[in-house]
Design an enzyme around this catalytic site. Structure first.
Site, PDB file in Angstrom:
ATOM      1  N   ARG A 133       0.848  -1.179   0.000  1.00  0.00           N
ATOM      2  CA  ARG A 133       0.000   0.000   0.000  1.00  0.00           C
ATOM      3  C   ARG A 133       0.889   1.236   0.000  1.00  0.00           C
ATOM      4  NH1 ARG A 133      -3.397  -2.872  -1.510  1.00  0.00           N
ATOM      5  NH2 ARG A 133      -5.485  -3.266  -0.667  1.00  0.00           N
ATOM      6  N   GLU A 189      -4.839   7.353  -5.182  1.00  0.00           N
ATOM      7  CA  GLU A 189      -4.976   6.717  -6.488  1.00  0.00           C
ATOM      8  C   GLU A 189      -6.379   6.941  -7.049  1.00  0.00           C
ATOM      9  OE1 GLU A 189      -1.895   2.972  -5.726  1.00  0.00           O
ATOM     10  OE2 GLU A 189      -4.054   2.640  -5.651  1.00  0.00           O
ATOM     11  N   HIS A 200      -0.600   0.685 -10.402  1.00  0.00           N
ATOM     12  CA  HIS A 200      -1.279  -0.299  -9.558  1.00  0.00           C
ATOM     13  C   HIS A 200      -1.756  -1.493 -10.384  1.00  0.00           C
ATOM     14  CE1 HIS A 200      -3.481  -0.697  -5.466  1.00  0.00           C
ATOM     15  NE2 HIS A 200      -3.210  -1.896  -5.959  1.00  0.00           N
TER      16      HIS A 200
END
Length: 306
Positions: free
Chosen positions: A229, A258, A278
């Site tokens: 994370r 994000e 991601h």
């Protein structure tokens, strides 16, 4: 018997995927994404909420008395107020270990890029450097082998141990750090690391785990990758370390915010920093396994309602 109504608040986040396994168990309503101010309206009357990254806080949940189940279309559940769910009797299920193979694969793609610098090799070829070379091979910039080096994995769950297994195949020494490791063990493992790979969940205890002090324990020749994370790292401190040459390189597949905003422009200028959007979790096979895991959770929970 009619199927319970389920609302998927950010179905677009899964990309092109077959949701038919979910529709066998629920009357499914899918929204591509959902702004915070639309969450309440869209969840009215639903017995089940499905969310990947849309936050479901206690204030919202207390306005949804009909909600019985929240399915996280992810491994982590930090987007859901677990305490409020417990108080309100709302069950929470996640997608489990669907992404292990995908995350391990992308982790090593990034580690190998940091170590071998293949982007530079490709530029050398495209710019004609190889054609102009007086010898058959371009050996600079030099790179080092991983064999005999040390990999430290912070967050040694299923994914972290998968990353460690690949390291052993390369002939690396491995140090595993879990939530049960002591502060002294963490410090020793960071000081020994040639490669640091982060896979820990984001909790109050792990937020800002890599702060100025702990980043300072790393060798200047070390590289780090984060597929856990974004909040595990104090990003300004990492950026400063890279600019000073106090760290050889970093690859981040996750950021605290994000998608990022204008701040990404400045990050793209940081030397020896690789950013990917991601993608670690998102192989085609992993996304379909995620749907299968959610379908299994729906079948189990709905079957218990009687």
């Amino acid at each position: 018997m009619s199927k319970p109504r389920a609302v998927f608040l950010d179905a677009l986040s899964l990309g092109p995927v077959d949701l038919a396994p979910l529709e066998r168990h629920v009357e499914l309503v899918c929204w591509p994404s959902t702004q915070p101010e639309l969450r309440l309206e869209r969840l009215q009357g639903a017995a089940i909420a499905i969310t990947n990254k849309i936050r479901l806080d206690g204030e919202l949940l207390r306005q949804l008395p009909q909600l019985r189940l929240i399915c996280a279309a992810s491994t982590g559940t930090d987007q859901i107020d677990g305490q409020a769910c417990s108080e309100l009797g709302i069950a929470v299920r996640n997608a489990g270990r669907y992404s292990t193979a995908s995350v391990v694969q992308v982790t090593w793609a990034l580690i190998l890029e940091l170590v071998c610098d293949l982007q530079t090799r490709r530029r050398q070829v495209l710019q004609g450097d190889w054609q102009r070379s007086p010898v058959f091979s371009l050996v600079e910039p030099e790179f080092d082998e991983l064999a005999g080096r040390t990999l430290t994995v912070v967050g040694a769950g299923t994914i972290g141990r998968g990353v460690a297994a690949v390291a052993e195949a390369f002939g690396m020494e491995v140090r595993l750090i879990t939530s049960r490791s002591s502060a002294g063990e963490l410090e020793a493992a960071l000081r020994q690391a040639d490669v640091l790979s982060l896979h820990a969940p984001l909790t109050p205890a792990t937020r800002g785990l890599l702060n100025a002090e702990r980043l300072g324990w790393l060798k200047s020749s070390a590289v780090l990758v984060n597929l856990g994370r974004g909040g595990l790292i104090e990003l300004p401190v990492l950026v400063e370390a890279l600019r000073r040459g106090a760290l050889a390189g970093a690859a981040l597949d996750v950021l605290d915010k994000e998608p990022p905003g204008d701040e990404l422009d400045a990050l793209n200028e940081v030397p020896n920093l690789i950013l990917t959007p991601h993608i670690g979790w998102a192989s085609r096979q992993a996304r379909q396994r995620l749907v299968a895991a959610l379908a299994e959770a729906l079948e189990s929970e709905i079957g218990s309602w009687g």
